[in-house]
Each structure stands twice: as structure tokens, then as C-alpha cells.
Write a protein that holds these residues in place. Structure first.
Motif, mmCIF file in Angstrom:
data_model
loop_
_atom_site.group_PDB
_atom_site.id
_atom_site.type_symbol
_atom_site.label_atom_id
_atom_site.label_comp_id
_atom_site.label_asym_id
_atom_site.label_seq_id
_atom_site.Cartn_x
_atom_site.Cartn_y
_atom_site.Cartn_z
ATOM 1 N N GLN B 71 29.795 41.426 60.345
ATOM 2 C CA GLN B 71 30.520 40.728 61.120
ATOM 3 C C GLN B 71 29.244 39.922 61.803
ATOM 4 O O GLN B 71 28.669 39.038 62.013
ATOM 5 N N GLN B 74 25.841 38.503 60.936
ATOM 6 C CA GLN B 74 26.261 37.381 60.190
ATOM 7 C C GLN B 74 25.891 36.327 61.373
ATOM 8 O O GLN B 74 24.834 35.878 61.576
ATOM 9 N N ASP B 75 26.905 37.028 62.549
ATOM 10 C CA ASP B 75 26.406 36.341 64.021
ATOM 11 C C ASP B 75 24.942 35.645 64.192
ATOM 12 O O ASP B 75 24.205 35.269 64.810
ATOM 13 N N ASP B 78 22.515 33.560 62.600
ATOM 14 C CA ASP B 78 22.710 32.513 62.962
ATOM 15 C C ASP B 78 22.694 31.767 64.292
ATOM 16 O O ASP B 78 21.842 30.901 63.836
ATOM 17 N N ARG B 79 23.065 32.810 65.447
ATOM 18 C CA ARG B 79 22.102 32.410 66.110
ATOM 19 C C ARG B 79 20.657 32.644 66.333
ATOM 20 O O ARG B 79 20.182 31.460 66.901
#
Lengths: 294, 320
Positions: B71, B74-75, B78-79
Motif C-alpha cells: 500500500q 502504491q501511495d 501516486d505522489r
């Protein structure tokens, strides 16, 4: 026969305590070309402005065509030394300008534009005829800024003549021009005088009456048929200048030789009577134009 | 090269074009530099994020089934992609690049804006400002020319108006705005009144002086000897003679009239160039203001040249 178109009756003028003109009595008949000479500062310009009506005299009356002159009007025409023309009009329209001002008004020009257009063409044709008379037909479309001094002065003369004024004032008209141009314009004045004589012979009123102010004695005698001297050098001089000389001048025809030596006798007389500060004697003997005529 | 010596036309055009090109070039360099710095500033956030991502990936390699780590990765990804997008989109709004001037300036004012997409700013602002300027100038010019010529023709009128006009001409028109806001309100009438009274003292005095100085009295006297009436003297001699100079005087008043109008719009208008400039000034966004300044300059030049052609057409005798 001698119809008086300009008359000065006991004209006097002063600026504060400085008396300039005194007891000026003068009659000019139709058809005369009168030269006015005098020492500088004698009041020639003051007299001219009084006759023009821009600066009426403080004493006495000036009558043009029998009417008292109180302001400049169409009876008295003027040509200035600096050939003042309307910069925004061509030579032809400068000449036609007076006809427009005189024969139409702002209101009629606005309300009846079509009639005015027709009239304007008539005016322009007449203006062309006058331009031809002063030898400038080819320059009709030029603006004043595009013309030489001599051309402008001719336009100014045509502009004044087209109004057929009772009397035309020329204020040192050729003073700023070169010799050749000046001679041409003097000849032009002689031709106008010729027309006057023809009119007289035909028994009609001569069309051109001219008062020319000049500082050139030769010119004065050459172009005029009568010379006036205005001077403060006389027995009542402190009261202001008056007419101290008034005699006929020899008449020249346009083709005659310009023999200025013939003038010497009259020039001497003028120098003595008008320009000599020591001359304080009675001047009546020199004011003899009308007596001599009789 | 001698003082006052003229140069050929080609050289003249070349020199003028060089100055404009230099200006454009300098602006391009300036705006691109600022926008590059802005991108750098945003891009500087990337390296720490990327090293963090490497750490997580290393941890994932030892225990690949840790769902928290998946997770977190993934974050982080994205950032990173968000920041990368920001880098591309980063721009400096104080000195926008030509591209930004086009996208955020020209497109914004020419395409429909607002909730219903039916507000066309450029059209609305031009309409408002132009109609105020034109009606104000027309009224002001007519009044000033009439008053100036009458003052030149009749000394009593001159004596009556000149002292007051000279005094009013010395008050800065922008300072007078407060009077117009209070007395006339802030509607459309105010703009016309303001321009009229802003230009009247100066223009009337200029016309009066021209009527005195540029019409020699010999021309006046002569017109009387040619049978002219007083009205004809005013219209056919004085007016015609000083027409080109009056047109030049009006040209000189174009600048002050626009200053006054934009200042008033800045303060109280709900549309118009001045209003839009203030709006974007408050957002510190210059893409629309720079565009509007260019339009104002071009409009001013156009009006000026129209008046020059008008003068050449009406007064061919006056020269250049």
C-alpha cells in the motif's frame, strides 16, 4: 467726372500724449493710383489702418464711397506686405474666397448646398480670370506654402481686386520682393491704370482706385499718377504729421522705358518737402494737386 | 555622424524593428528563466521521494507479502507521478511565458467563461471601455473646440473663462475623480462626465492659444474687407486655419483620457479594461493583464494614426 471715393476730413490720431496724425484732409477720386510716401515713423501705417477701419481715428471722419468707415468692410480692400493669404485655400480658392464670403452666408451655404455649388463654380471661373490677369493661371491649384513670395503677392492682389473695392490699399506691397519680381508687379499696376484710362475714355467709372504706401520714391512716382507726402516735418509738426506734399506724378504706359532719371526733379522736391527734418516752412505750395487739376 | 543628419528609410525601419525584437527577446529569456526556476523548485521534491521508494522496494524484496508495504509503495508512486505532473505544469504567473500568455491569457478572454460559459471577457471589456472613451472624447472635443475658438475670437469670453480654466487645468484629473464619484455616481454617465471635464480645461486652453497665435490679425481684417460676417470669420477663417492644430491637440489628449478612464474603471467599474486589470492584479496573475496592456497600446496607436490620416485628408496644405 471726378467721383470722390475716399475722403479724410480733419483726421487726427494720437497715442497717449504722442500725437501722430493731425488735420489730414484728403480726397481721392475714382481711378487714381495714389502713392503715399513719408519718413519712417510719420504715421503712414496709422493712417492706413484708420482708412481700413481697424483702428478708426480719434478725431475726424473717413468716408469711403460716402459712408463713414467704422470697421473694415468690403468698400476698402487691403494687400499687406507679408502677402497674408489663407493657408488652407489654393490660389484659386483664395481669390474666390471673397466672393463666397460676400455673396453667400454660412446659413445659405448649409441650407442650399446645391445652389451654393453652382454659385461656387461661377466664383471659381471668375477667380481664374483674375488669376490670369495677374499671370498666375498655371498656379491655380497651389497652396500658399507652395508658392514664392512674388506669386503669393499676386494672388493677394487678385484676391483684393476681385471684390472691386471702392479703394484698394497696398501696404508696402513689394518691399520684400526681389528686384525682377517687383518690376513685374509694378508693370501689372501700370496695366491696371491703363484699364482705368480706357474706362474713362469710354465714359464709365474707372474700376481700380489704389492707395499704395511705399518707401521707394522711384516706385512711388513710376506706378502712381499722384504722389502724397505725409510728414511730421512742417511748422505744426509737434501736433502730428499731416499731408505736406500732394502733386500729380508722370503717367507711364506699360511699354514705356523705365527711365528713372526723369524723376529726379520730383524726387528732389519730395526729399525737400517731405523727408528733410530742417524743412519747417509752410508746405501749402506743395499741396497743389487739385489746384493744378483746375 | 552629424547632429540632426537624417538616415534612409530602410535603416530607420531596421533600427525600430531591432528595438522591438530586443524587447521581445528579453521578455522571452526573462519569462523562460523564471518558469525554469519554478519547475526546478517543484522538481527538487522528487529525489527524497524516490529514495524513499527505493527503501520500500528493498523492504518488499525481503517480505513481499506485507500488504502495508504494498500500500505504501502504491501511495508513494501516486505522489511521485503527481509531482511529475506538477513539474510539467509549473509556471510563473508574474512574468508568464508566451505559451502561458496564449493559454491563460488570450484563450481565457476569448472563450466563454463563467458558469454558463457565456461571458466573453475581451468583447465585454472592449465594448465597455471603448464606448466610454468614444462618447467621452466626442463630447469633450466638441465642447472644448467650441469654447476654445470662442475664447480666441472674443476677448470678453476669454477674460471670463481663462482664469478658471487655467486653475482647473492644474488640478490632476485623477484627483478630481472623487468629485465625479460623489456628484455623478458610478454609472456610465460618470465616465463621460469625467472624460469631458478631464480634458476640457487643457484642450480648450490649447485651442484658444492656437486661435490667438496661429491666426494673424491681418487674416481677420482681410476677411472683413472681403465681406465676411462674424460667424464666417469664426468658421471660415479661424476654424479652418487652426483645424490641423486642433486635431494634434486632440491627439495629445488621447493619452490623458485613457489614463483617467482606466483609473476610474480600476476603482469602481464592474467591467472594462481597468476592472479586469484590478481583478487579475488581486490574483497576482499577469497573463491577462499583459495581454490587455498590449491591446491598449495597439488601440491607442490606431486612434492616433486615424487622427493623423484624418488631418492629412482634411488639411493637405498643412504638410506632415
Amino acid at each position: 467726372m471726378n467721383e470722390i471715393v475716399l475722403e479724410c476730413r480733419d483726421v487726427g490720431h494720437w497715442f497717449g500724449s504722442n500725437r501722430v496724425l493731425n488735420e489730414i484732409n484728403l480726397q481721392v477720386a475714382a481711378g487714381q493710383i495714389v502713392a503715399l510716401v513719408g519718413p519712417s515713423g510719420c504715421g503712414k501705417s496709422t493712417l492706413l489702418r484708420a482708412i481700413l477701419g481697424t483702428h478708426p481715428p480719434k478725431q475726424g471722419d473717413i468716408l469711403a464711397n460716402g459712408r463713414k468707415v467704422t470697421r473694415p468692410n468690403r468698400d476698402v480692400g487691403i494687400v499687406y506686405q507679408n502677402y497674408s493669404l489663407y493657408d488652407f485655400l489654393t490660389a484659386r480658392d483664395n481669390v474666390a474666397f471673397g466672393l463666397m464670403l460676400d455673396e453667400t452666408s454660412l446659413l445659405t451655404r448649409c441650407l442650399k448646398p446645391f445652389e451654393y455649388r453652382k454659385l461656387r463654380n461661377v466664383h471659381r471661373e471668375k477667380a481664374m480670370a483674375y488669376l490670369e490677369k495677374v499671370g498666375l493661371a498655371k498656379a491655380a491649384h497651389l497652396f500658399p506654402a507652395e508658392m514664392s513670395g512674388g506669386m503669393r503677392q499676386r494672388v493677394a492682389i487678385a484676391q483684393a481686386l476681385i471684390m472691386e473695392p471702392q479703394i484698394l490699399l497696398l501696404d508696402e506691397p513689394f518691399g520684400a520682393l526681389d528686384e525682377a519680381t517687383r518690376e513685374e508687379l509694378q508693370l501689372m499696376l501700370l496695366r491696371l491704370y491703363q484699364e482705368n484710362r480706357e474706362a474713362k475714355q469710354a465714359g464709365v467709372k474707372p474700376p481700380y482706385t489704389i492707395l499704395i504706401v511705399t518707401h521707394e520714391l522711384n516706385e512711388a512716382i513710376y506706378v502712381s499718377d499722384r504722389v502724397l507726402g505725409l510728414s511730421q516735418y512742417h511748422e505744426g509738426g509737434e501736433q502730428g504729421a499731416t499731408i505736406v506734399y500732394d502733386k500729380a506724378a508722370p503717367v507711364f504706359h506699360p511699354g514705356d522705358a523705365r527711365n528713372f532719371e526723369e524723376f529726379e526733379r520730383q524726387k528732389d522736391e519730395l526729399r525737400n518737402a517731405v523727408f528733410d527734418p530742417e524743412q519747417n516752412q509752410h508746405h501749402a505750395e506743395y499741396v497743389a494737386f487739385w489746384q493744378n487739376l483746375k | 555622424m552629424l547632429v540632426g543628419q537624417p538616415i534612409p528609410l530602410t535603416q530607420r525601419i531596421l533600427l525600430g524593428a531591432t528595438c522591438i525584437l530586443l524587447l521581445i527577446g528579453a521578455y522571452t529569456i526573462w519569462s523562460e528563466t523564471l518558469s525554469y526556476r519554478k519547475r526546478e523548485e517543484v522538481a527538487n521534491k522528487l529525489p527524497p521521494l524516490k529514495s524513499e521508494l527505493q527503501t520500500i522496494e528493498a523492504q518488499l524484496a525481503s517480505n513481499p507479502d506485507d500488504s502495508d508495504l504494498v500500500q505504501a509503495k502504491q501511495d508513494l508512486q501516486d505522489r511521485i507521478s503527481r509531482v511529475e505532473r506538477d513539474v510539467l505544469a509549473a509556471k510563473d504567473r508574474r512574468v508568464p511565458t508566451w505559451k502561458t500568455l496564449y493559454t491563460d491569457g488570450l484563450l481565457r478572454v476569448t472563450e466563454g467563461q463563467g458558469l454558463k460559459k457565456n461571458e466573453y471577457w475581451l468583447w465585454e471589456d472592449s465594448k465597455a471601455t471603448a464606448s466610454r472613451l468614444i462618447s467621452g472624447m466626442l463630447a469633450g472635443v466638441v465642447l472644448s473646440l467650441g469654447l476654445g475658438i470662442l475664447m480666441g475670437a472674443y476677448s470678453p469670453i476669454e477674460a471670463f473663462f481663462l482664469p478658471t480654466l487655467s486653475f482647473l487645468a492644474k488640478i490632476p484629473p485623477t484627483a478630481m475623480l472623487v468629485v465625479f464619484f460623489i456628484l455623478v455616481g458610478v454609472g456610465e454617465d460618470m465616465y463621460v462626465t469625467m472624460i469631458v471635464f478631464g480634458m476640457l480645461p487643457t484642450l480648450a486652453i490649447a485651442v484658444f492659444q492656437s486661435a490667438k497665435k496661429d491666426v494673424p490679425e491681418s487674416l481677420i481684417y482681410k476677411a472683413y474687407t472681403l465681406g465676411g460676417s462674424d460667424a464666417e470669420l469664426i468658421w471660415n477663417v479661424i476654424f479652418k486655419q487652426i483645424l490641423p492644430r486642433m486635431i494634434d491637440a486632440v491627439r495629445l489628449q488621447l493619452g490623458p483620457a485613457m489614463v483617467l478612464l482606466v483609473a476610474a474603471e480600476w476603482m469602481v467599474a464592474g467591467e472594462g479594461f481597468g476592472y479586469r486589470l484590478r481583478l487579475f492584479y488581486q490574483r497576482t496573475d499577469m497573463s491577462v493583464p499583459y495581454l490587455y496592456l498590449m491591446i491598449l497600446g495597439v488601440a491607442g496607436l490606431t486612434m492616433d494614426y486615424m487622427l493623423i490620416f484624418f488631418r492629412r485628408y482634411l488639411c493637405p496644405w498643412f504638410g506632415e
